[in-house]
Motif scaffolding. Sequence first.
Motif, PDB file in Angstrom:
ATOM      1  N   TYR A  53       0.865  -1.170   0.000  1.00  0.00           N
ATOM      2  CA  TYR A  53       0.000   0.000   0.000  1.00  0.00           C
ATOM      3  C   TYR A  53       0.904   1.223   0.000  1.00  0.00           C
ATOM      4  CZ  TYR A  53      -3.870  -3.073   1.207  1.00  0.00           C
ATOM      5  OH  TYR A  53      -4.821  -4.064   1.200  1.00  0.00           O
ATOM      6  N   ILE A  54       0.610   2.146  -0.922  1.00  0.00           N
ATOM      7  CA  ILE A  54       1.428   3.337  -1.107  1.00  0.00           C
ATOM      8  C   ILE A  54       0.543   4.567  -0.927  1.00  0.00           C
ATOM      9  CG2 ILE A  54       2.960   4.587  -2.710  1.00  0.00           C
ATOM     10  CD1 ILE A  54       3.933   1.727  -2.204  1.00  0.00           C
ATOM     11  N   SER A  55       1.001   5.538  -0.128  1.00  0.00           N
ATOM     12  CA  SER A  55       0.292   6.821  -0.070  1.00  0.00           C
ATOM     13  C   SER A  55       0.956   7.768  -1.059  1.00  0.00           C
ATOM     14  CB  SER A  55       0.286   7.402   1.340  1.00  0.00           C
ATOM     15  OG  SER A  55       1.555   7.890   1.695  1.00  0.00           O
ATOM     16  N   ILE A  56       0.119   8.583  -1.692  1.00  0.00           N
ATOM     17  CA  ILE A  56       0.577   9.513  -2.714  1.00  0.00           C
ATOM     18  C   ILE A  56      -0.005  10.883  -2.383  1.00  0.00           C
ATOM     19  CG2 ILE A  56       0.539  10.074  -5.189  1.00  0.00           C
ATOM     20  CD1 ILE A  56       0.077   7.040  -5.689  1.00  0.00           C
ATOM     21  N   GLY A  57       0.846  11.910  -2.439  1.00  0.00           N
ATOM     22  CA  GLY A  57       0.369  13.264  -2.157  1.00  0.00           C
ATOM     23  C   GLY A  57       1.113  14.306  -2.963  1.00  0.00           C
ATOM     24  N   SER A  58       0.430  15.442  -3.183  1.00  0.00           N
ATOM     25  CA  SER A  58       1.015  16.565  -3.913  1.00  0.00           C
ATOM     26  C   SER A  58       0.324  17.856  -3.481  1.00  0.00           C
ATOM     27  CB  SER A  58       0.837  16.379  -5.418  1.00  0.00           C
ATOM     28  OG  SER A  58       1.248  17.539  -6.130  1.00  0.00           O
ATOM     29  N   ASN A  59       1.100  18.941  -3.317  1.00  0.00           N
ATOM     30  CA  ASN A  59       0.470  20.241  -3.065  1.00  0.00           C
ATOM     31  C   ASN A  59       1.080  21.366  -3.897  1.00  0.00           C
ATOM     32  OD1 ASN A  59       2.845  20.754  -1.550  1.00  0.00           O
ATOM     33  ND2 ASN A  59       1.711  21.996  -0.083  1.00  0.00           N
ATOM     34  N   LEU A  60       1.820  21.024  -4.943  1.00  0.00           N
ATOM     35  CA  LEU A  60       2.390  22.025  -5.842  1.00  0.00           C
ATOM     36  C   LEU A  60       1.991  21.717  -7.279  1.00  0.00           C
ATOM     37  CD1 LEU A  60       6.047  22.362  -4.457  1.00  0.00           C
ATOM     38  CD2 LEU A  60       4.134  23.946  -4.116  1.00  0.00           C
ATOM     39  N   GLY A  61       1.748  22.764  -8.057  1.00  0.00           N
ATOM     40  CA  GLY A  61       1.415  22.580  -9.464  1.00  0.00           C
ATOM     41  C   GLY A  61       0.051  21.945  -9.638  1.00  0.00           C
ATOM     42  N   ASP A  62      -0.106  21.161 -10.686  1.00  0.00           N
ATOM     43  CA  ASP A  62      -1.353  20.446 -10.962  1.00  0.00           C
ATOM     44  C   ASP A  62      -1.353  19.186 -10.093  1.00  0.00           C
ATOM     45  OD1 ASP A  62      -3.477  18.916 -11.946  1.00  0.00           O
ATOM     46  OD2 ASP A  62      -3.129  19.556 -14.024  1.00  0.00           O
ATOM     47  N   LEU A 116      11.683  19.488   8.355  1.00  0.00           N
ATOM     48  CA  LEU A 116      11.299  18.097   8.148  1.00  0.00           C
ATOM     49  C   LEU A 116      10.196  17.991   7.099  1.00  0.00           C
ATOM     50  CD1 LEU A 116      11.771  15.204   9.016  1.00  0.00           C
ATOM     51  CD2 LEU A 116      10.149  15.545  10.873  1.00  0.00           C
ATOM     52  N   TYR A 117       9.248  18.940   7.102  1.00  0.00           N
ATOM     53  CA  TYR A 117       8.133  18.915   6.165  1.00  0.00           C
ATOM     54  C   TYR A 117       8.126  20.196   5.345  1.00  0.00           C
ATOM     55  CZ  TYR A 117       6.604  15.197   9.275  1.00  0.00           C
ATOM     56  OH  TYR A 117       6.557  14.058  10.020  1.00  0.00           O
ATOM     57  N   GLU A 118       7.743  20.061   4.074  1.00  0.00           N
ATOM     58  CA  GLU A 118       7.657  21.207   3.185  1.00  0.00           C
ATOM     59  C   GLU A 118       6.763  20.862   2.006  1.00  0.00           C
ATOM     60  OE1 GLU A 118      11.663  21.952   1.877  1.00  0.00           O
ATOM     61  OE2 GLU A 118      11.749  20.117   0.725  1.00  0.00           O
ATOM     62  N   SER A 119       6.368  21.900   1.250  1.00  0.00           N
ATOM     63  CA  SER A 119       5.574  21.679   0.040  1.00  0.00           C
ATOM     64  C   SER A 119       6.316  20.741  -0.885  1.00  0.00           C
ATOM     65  CB  SER A 119       5.336  23.011  -0.677  1.00  0.00           C
ATOM     66  OG  SER A 119       4.516  23.843   0.083  1.00  0.00           O
ATOM     67  N   ARG A 120       5.538  19.978  -1.672  1.00  0.00           N
ATOM     68  CA  ARG A 120       6.182  19.033  -2.572  1.00  0.00           C
ATOM     69  C   ARG A 120       5.327  18.766  -3.803  1.00  0.00           C
ATOM     70  NH1 ARG A 120       6.723  15.143   2.310  1.00  0.00           N
ATOM     71  NH2 ARG A 120       7.473  17.126   2.966  1.00  0.00           N
ATOM     72  N   ILE A 121       6.006  18.554  -4.904  1.00  0.00           N
ATOM     73  CA  ILE A 121       5.337  18.193  -6.144  1.00  0.00           C
ATOM     74  C   ILE A 121       4.725  16.806  -6.004  1.00  0.00           C
ATOM     75  CG2 ILE A 121       5.757  17.556  -8.561  1.00  0.00           C
ATOM     76  CD1 ILE A 121       7.753  19.890  -8.658  1.00  0.00           C
ATOM     77  N   ILE A 122       5.459  15.912  -5.369  1.00  0.00           N
ATOM     78  CA  ILE A 122       4.971  14.541  -5.187  1.00  0.00           C
ATOM     79  C   ILE A 122       5.621  13.927  -3.948  1.00  0.00           C
ATOM     80  CG2 ILE A 122       6.716  13.355  -6.593  1.00  0.00           C
ATOM     81  CD1 ILE A 122       2.906  12.648  -6.692  1.00  0.00           C
ATOM     82  N   ASP A 123       4.864  13.091  -3.281  1.00  0.00           N
ATOM     83  CA  ASP A 123       5.371  12.368  -2.110  1.00  0.00           C
ATOM     84  C   ASP A 123       4.795  10.964  -2.166  1.00  0.00           C
ATOM     85  OD1 ASP A 123       6.690  12.003   0.371  1.00  0.00           O
ATOM     86  OD2 ASP A 123       4.819  12.384   1.444  1.00  0.00           O
ATOM     87  N   LEU A 124       5.669   9.968  -2.137  1.00  0.00           N
ATOM     88  CA  LEU A 124       5.267   8.562  -2.182  1.00  0.00           C
ATOM     89  C   LEU A 124       5.828   7.854  -0.954  1.00  0.00           C
ATOM     90  CD1 LEU A 124       6.215   7.977  -5.918  1.00  0.00           C
ATOM     91  CD2 LEU A 124       3.910   8.244  -5.029  1.00  0.00           C
ATOM     92  N   ASN A 174      -1.001  26.010   0.537  1.00  0.00           N
ATOM     93  CA  ASN A 174      -1.383  25.064  -0.520  1.00  0.00           C
ATOM     94  C   ASN A 174      -1.947  23.790   0.092  1.00  0.00           C
ATOM     95  OD1 ASN A 174      -0.274  26.761  -2.560  1.00  0.00           O
ATOM     96  ND2 ASN A 174       1.750  25.962  -2.073  1.00  0.00           N
ATOM     97  N   LEU A 175      -3.181  23.457  -0.292  1.00  0.00           N
ATOM     98  CA  LEU A 175      -3.778  22.200   0.154  1.00  0.00           C
ATOM     99  C   LEU A 175      -3.191  21.039  -0.651  1.00  0.00           C
ATOM    100  CD1 LEU A 175      -7.519  23.273   0.480  1.00  0.00           C
ATOM    101  CD2 LEU A 175      -5.838  22.957   2.320  1.00  0.00           C
ATOM    102  N   TYR A 176      -3.199  19.872  -0.051  1.00  0.00           N
ATOM    103  CA  TYR A 176      -2.691  18.657  -0.696  1.00  0.00           C
ATOM    104  C   TYR A 176      -3.821  17.900  -1.386  1.00  0.00           C
ATOM    105  CZ  TYR A 176       1.975  18.659   1.362  1.00  0.00           C
ATOM    106  OH  TYR A 176       3.270  18.976   1.680  1.00  0.00           O
TER     107      TYR A 176
END
Length: 164
Positions: free
Chosen positions: A6-15, A90-98, A51-53
């Motif tokens: 099981y993989i969590s995927i998140g993004s809060n930058l760009g599209d 430790l945490y910051e905005s990111r294009i993608i996080d897996l 920016n929301l994720y």
Amino acid sequence: MKHFAYISIGSNLGDRVHNCENAILQLSNFSELIKHSSFYETESWGYDDVNLYINCVVKISTQLNPETLLSQLKLIEKTLGRSHKKNGNLYESRIIDLDILFFDNLILNNSELNIPHKHLYSRNYVLIPFAEIDPDFVCPLKKHKISHILSSCKDKSQVTLYTH
């Protein structure tokens, strides 16, 4: 040997949705997508961000071992343009996080990889989409169903079904 992860995927930058969909597409290079949660719009966790994720959870089957899977996830992040911790936070905005949440019923804790993911128990943005696709999955460490872990989670951050 076939493994389930099981993989969590998140993004809060760009599209954000496109970034998550692109990551899911890249997963198909080394795995088969079994289940995919809806997308959820969520607040940042562990830091403040305007920016929301967009977050989701996927279940995959793969021939890779956990360490190789982690390397492939990091490669996807790099390919999609993620940079890591330039500002020392430790945490910051990111294009993608897996993140690997679970891998079979493995319990692993070393400097490179923790399975189950050590923070999943306190993050609604992971537990809500996870419970959508597999509420009866039993955590090998806590010995509780995901639905139970979600119901006892103390995280009160906003997690909303994303409708586009």
